[in-house]
Structures are given as structure tokens and as C-alpha cells.
Design a protein around this motif. Structure first.
Motif, PDB file in Angstrom:
ATOM      1  N   GLU A  73      26.449  53.471  61.150  1.00  0.00           N
ATOM      2  CA  GLU A  73      25.369  53.195  60.202  1.00  0.00           C
ATOM      3  C   GLU A  73      24.319  54.293  60.224  1.00  0.00           C
ATOM      4  O   GLU A  73      23.843  54.728  59.178  1.00  0.00           O
ATOM      5  N   ARG A  74      23.975  54.770  61.427  1.00  0.00           N
ATOM      6  CA  ARG A  74      22.981  55.842  61.531  1.00  0.00           C
ATOM      7  C   ARG A  74      23.490  57.129  60.894  1.00  0.00           C
ATOM      8  O   ARG A  74      22.768  57.805  60.166  1.00  0.00           O
TER       9      ARG A  74
ATOM     10  N   ILE B  30      24.282  53.659  56.000  1.00  0.00           N
ATOM     11  CA  ILE B  30      24.724  52.433  55.325  1.00  0.00           C
ATOM     12  C   ILE B  30      24.548  51.249  56.252  1.00  0.00           C
ATOM     13  O   ILE B  30      24.901  51.317  57.429  1.00  0.00           O
ATOM     14  N   ASP B  31      24.022  50.157  55.722  1.00  0.00           N
ATOM     15  CA  ASP B  31      23.958  48.899  56.460  1.00  0.00           C
ATOM     16  C   ASP B  31      25.253  48.150  56.159  1.00  0.00           C
ATOM     17  O   ASP B  31      25.376  47.463  55.145  1.00  0.00           O
ATOM     18  N   PHE B  32      26.245  48.339  57.029  1.00  0.00           N
ATOM     19  CA  PHE B  32      27.555  47.759  56.777  1.00  0.00           C
ATOM     20  C   PHE B  32      27.533  46.234  56.807  1.00  0.00           C
ATOM     21  O   PHE B  32      28.307  45.598  56.098  1.00  0.00           O
TER      22      PHE B  32
ATOM     23  N   ASP C 285      26.612  61.041  53.433  1.00  0.00           N
ATOM     24  CA  ASP C 285      25.851  59.812  53.659  1.00  0.00           C
ATOM     25  C   ASP C 285      25.304  59.305  52.324  1.00  0.00           C
ATOM     26  O   ASP C 285      25.552  59.882  51.266  1.00  0.00           O
TER      27      ASP C 285
END
Length: 135
Positions: free
Chosen positions: A39-40, A44-46, A96
Motif C-alpha cells: 500500500e505504501r 492504494i488502500d487495498f 503508483d
């Protein structure tokens, strides 16, 4: 994560504690987990995104070969490991959510359960130290 085999659930627990980015795809080709390091790196906030079919990886990450040419989703190591059921290693460029390129090294392995049942595949990847991915 829904009803998943216990092996995937346990692997998710392990992946959540690893400092390197990890992604797990189930046997149906759905991204079922990406850890905090993923995520970092990719912005993305999976957890909010939910399960994503690998067919959407192109739109999400704009994958590229090290020379910058387009990388088809079917050629990504995690997808090849899933379909061919053999380990894969590669280098690629992933973008990203801000469009910034990340030159990554990736290792992907198929995941087999009891009796040889295909569970999915897992990729461990990291940004190349020199920021350059060479073929």
C-alpha cells in the motif's frame, strides 16, 4: 476476504508482518490481499478497494517492462506463476496512484494446498535499490 482456504488465511497473517511488499492472488485470479508495504509503495488502500481481478492490474498499475514498453497483465510474474504453476522472477515498472514509476524486482510463486489443489499465487516485490530496472 470471504470464505478462503485456511492456507490463504494463514499466509495473509504472515504477509501482514513482512516488511517487503506482498500481494496474494487466489485461484480465481482475484487479488485477495496486499500488505501495508504494498500500500505504501503503490499508494492504494487495498482494504478499501476490495478483491480485484488481475485483469484490472493494467489499469491500476500501468505495468511496464524495464525498457518502458507495455507489459501485458498475462506476463506479470504473479499471473504467470498462477497460470503456469511455477515460480517466476522478474523486473518491471509499476506506477503508483499518482502516476509515479517504481522500478521493482519481483519473485512470485504458485500456492498449492492439500492434494495439489491450486490456491493462487503470491508475489514478494521491492523497489530496485538503484531505482533502475535492467533487463
Amino acid at each position: 476476504m470471504g470464505h478462503k482456504p485456511i492456507e490463504l488465511i494463514l499466509l495473509r497473517q504472515l504477509a501482514s508482518r513482512l516488511p517487503l511488499p506482498v500481494a496474494i492472488v487466489d485461484a480465481e485470479g482475484l487479488l485477495v490481499y496486499a500488505n501495508a508495504a504494498s500500500e505504501r509503495l503503490l499508494g492504494i488502500d487495498f482494504a478499501a478497494l476490495g478483491e480485484v481481478p488481475v485483469s484490472r492490474f493494467g489499469a491500476l498499475f500501468d505495468p511496464r517492462w524495464p525498457d518502458g514498453s507495455p507489459l501485458r497483465v498475462e506476463e506479470m510474474t504473479i499471473v504467470v506463476a498462477l497460470h503456469e504453476r511455477c515460480p517466476q522472477q522478474g523486473r518491471m515498472i509499476l506506477h503508483d496512484q499518482n502516476g509515479e514509476p517504481h522500478h521493482v524486482v519481483t519473485n512470485a510463486v504458485p500456492l498449492d494446498g492439500q492434494g495439489g489443489m491450486l490456491l493462487g499465487s503470491m508475489s514478494i516485490f521491492w523497489e530496485a535499490e538503484d531505482g533502475v530496472v535492467t533487463p
